[in-house]
Design a protein around this motif. Structure first.
Motif: not given
Length: 122
Positions: A23, A25, A27-28, A30, A43, A45, A56, A115, A118
């Protein structure tokens, strides 16, 4: 409703068995995405040092910092805030954001994470 079709009174999520996905940021992992009667997602993260500034259009995210480097910060539009474990920040749609410095955060997302929501200014 029969016992075979009844939903359990709770949902259990073991984040250790959820595969991480890339992601902006880092690694997420979920959780609760497939649960139809829960309106959001949760999540865990791992924030990387090269987290990308993004936003978003429809999602509201709430970051709860579980772990972070001593000099960790959060960029929200043009403002930079210091964060530490225990800091919680609710981020409204349209707010450009990223964590600065490595961290592990719990993120509550409403509505369910999408997703395709984003966005980047680049």
């Amino acid at each position: 409703m029969t016992a075979a079709t009844a939903k359990p009174p709770y949902e259990l999520v073991d984040f250790a068995v959820i595969a991480p996905v890339a992601c902006p940021c880092g690694q997420a992992r979920r959780g609760l995405a497939e649960v139809t009667d829960y309106p959001g997602t949760i999540h865990v993260t791992e924030i990387s040092v090269d987290a990308k500034l993004h936003y978003h259009k429809t999602l509201t995210e709430t970051y709860y910092f579980l772990e972070c480097e001593p000099n960790a910060r959060m960029q929200l539009n043009d403002e930079i805030l210091d964060v530490r474990p225990g800091t919680c920040i609710m981020i409204r749609p349209g707010t450009r954001h990223r964590a600065l410095g490595q961290a592990k955060v719990l993120i509550v997302v409403y509505p369910k994470f999408d997703p395709h929501d984003e966005w980047f200014d680049e």
